[in-house]
Scaffold this active site. Structure first.
Site, short mmCIF file in Angstrom:
data_model
loop_
_atom_site.label_atom_id
_atom_site.label_comp_id
_atom_site.label_asym_id
_atom_site.label_seq_id
_atom_site.Cartn_x
_atom_site.Cartn_y
_atom_site.Cartn_z
N ASN A 7 64.34 94.22 106.40
CA ASN A 7 64.92 92.79 106.57
C ASN A 7 64.37 92.14 107.53
OD1 ASN A 7 66.33 90.36 106.25
ND2 ASN A 7 68.38 91.40 106.05
N ARG A 91 63.69 92.40 101.73
CA ARG A 91 64.41 91.56 101.35
C ARG A 91 63.65 90.10 101.78
NH1 ARG A 91 68.95 88.34 104.74
NH2 ARG A 91 69.88 87.48 103.02
N HIS A 181 72.93 85.47 98.23
CA HIS A 181 73.81 86.64 98.21
C HIS A 181 73.52 87.20 96.74
CE1 HIS A 181 76.68 84.82 101.21
NE2 HIS A 181 76.01 85.47 101.91
N ARG A 242 79.75 77.36 109.05
CA ARG A 242 79.18 76.32 108.03
C ARG A 242 80.43 75.63 107.52
NH1 ARG A 242 75.68 80.73 105.16
NH2 ARG A 242 73.93 81.02 106.42
N GLU A 385 74.00 95.92 99.93
CA GLU A 385 72.65 95.18 99.77
C GLU A 385 71.26 96.12 99.87
OE1 GLU A 385 73.02 90.92 100.67
OE2 GLU A 385 74.63 91.93 101.96
#
Ligand code: AMP
Length: 402
Positions: A7, A91, A181, A242, A385
């Site tokens: 990643n 990823r 996601h 956020r 993940e």
């Protein structure tokens, strides 16, 4: 199969070496300060010891070399030859409308990921650098797979992914809801089907990935049907920092009154809003809980707003799918924060949703927390993940070899 999962960020690179047969993490770590000086933090399986190594990493290729070196290290490593790594899973954040599944990386795939850069200008470029760096260090014979955050959501019907702005902005710029996601939503939905002992194709699920970044997904018979993140991850729920969705007119109002550019307002909406912006305390839910216990009204307000947003989206997805068989909580907050789970599911008995307060006390553990007679199962499933990336990589590499 031994799969190296990568990643890559702009100045960092996370890695895990997984043995897919045993679902086992052999080693994992993080390269930081790439292009500045270089720090590698590594944990191998042979000893639980965590090593911190300062080694120059001028480029991502040098970071990958440092990762391979430590994996091969007789004392700190877990393999004796690079050829033991069967494949690499990368990823990649944005696959646009090109990718509805993970795929073997070819030059054509790299070109398509490049074409998606305008959609994810901060994420796709470092992801591409990570791919190129691995190819350079590991050579052309190690198969590599790209696993996209957006791919799982490509099954959404058009009415679910369009924004009601002039249609030509969709055709011209591909402005639409993409969702993110995806790897996590897909993984926990598969785990949920296993837990329930029913085929995924028979189930209506709502997966709540609640962490520092949060999104919810309606999964209708194994396919993403709707999701709360949109064109970017800013849409949907209020998150750690956020804002989530809001009246877009606020952007111009703030820009004019605070003498800011649109880009500066968007930065505020991404980095200074959400739990941090409302509470003034922190983006971390644990800090919010401490503040709430001390009587901090704004921390209470922040968490109330978060819980309400999760509840509203769950309600709308139940309406869209015409019911739900299970609601799944995952990621840092979903797995650990019992008060979020409780408040979200409160007053939903009329929909067949009722949490058992005793079972809800557990955290970070895969379990069914609904009361025995509830029609809808509420599940906590820790996300993984990296394992999903490794499994997708294994599947595609095996298919290619056929
Ligand atoms: P993630 O982005 O999935 O790593 O989730 C990170 C967030 O999970 C943190 O910001 C915390 O707010 C939250 N979290 C982690 N552990 C706990 C816990 N024990 N209780 C409440 N929140 C937690």
């Amino acid at each position: 199969m031994k799969v190296l999962v990568i990643n890559a960020g702009s100045s960092s690179l996370k890695y895990q070496l997984l043995d897919t047969a045993a679902n086992n993490v052999m080693a994992k770590g993080l390269c930081e300060r790439i292009g500045i000086d270089g720090v590698l933090t590594h944990t191998g399986n042979k000893s639980e010891e965590k090593y911190t190594i300062h080694t120059p990493m001028g480029t991502h290729s040098e970071a990958i070399k440092a990762v391979i070196d430590i994996l091969l290290d007789p004392e700190k490593g877990v393999i004796s030859s690079m050829s033991e790594i069967d494949a690499v899973g990368h990823r990649v954040v944005h696959g646009g409308e090109f990718f509805s599944d993970s795929c073997i990386i070819t030059e054509k795939v790299i070109k398509a990921i490049e074409d998606c850069v305008p959609l994810a200008p901060l994420h796709n470029p470092p992801n591409l650098i990570g791919i190129r760096a691995c190819q350079e260090v590991m050579g052309p014979n190690v198969p590599m797979v790209a696993v996209f955050d957006t791919a799982f959501h490509q099954t959404m019907p058009q009415a679910h992914y369009m924004y009601a702005i002039p249609y030509e902005y969709y055709t011209k710029y591909k402005i639409r809801r993409y969702g993110f996601h995806g790897t996590s939503h897909k993984y926990v939905s598969q785990q949920a089907a296993e837990m329930l002992g029913r085929p995924l194709e028979d189930l209506k699920l709502i997966t709540c990935h609640l962490g520092n970044g949060s999104s919810i997904c309606a999964i209708n018979r194994g396919k993403s049907y709707d999701t709360s993140m949109g064109f970017t991850p800013l849409d949907g729920l209020p998150m750690g920092t956020r804002a989530g969705n809001l009246d877009p007119a606020i952007i111009e109002f703030l820009a004019e009154n605070e003498k800011l550019s649109a880009a500066q307002v968007i930065t505020i909406l991404n980095k200074k809003s959400g739990m941090l912006g409302i509470s003034g305390v922190s983006s971390d839910f644990r800090d919010l809980d401490t503040a709430i216990n001390e009587g901090n009204a704004r921390a209470t307000l922040a968490k109330d707003m978060f819980n309400l947003s999760v509840k509203k989206i769950i309600g709308s997805y139940i309406a869209e799918m015409g019911g739900v068989d299970a609601i799944i909580f995952t990621a840092g907050v979903g797995e650990n924060d019992r008060s979020v789970r409780w408040d979200v599911c409160e007053h939903m008995e009329y929909l067949g949703i009722k949490i058992d307060p005793e079972k809800n006390k557990y955290r970070g553990k895969q379990m069914d927390i609904s009361i025995d007679y509830a029609r809808v199962r509420v599940l906590v499933i820790p996300t993984n993940e990296e394992l999903m990336i490794a499994k997708d990589t294994e599947r595609l590499v095996k298919e290619m070899a056929k």
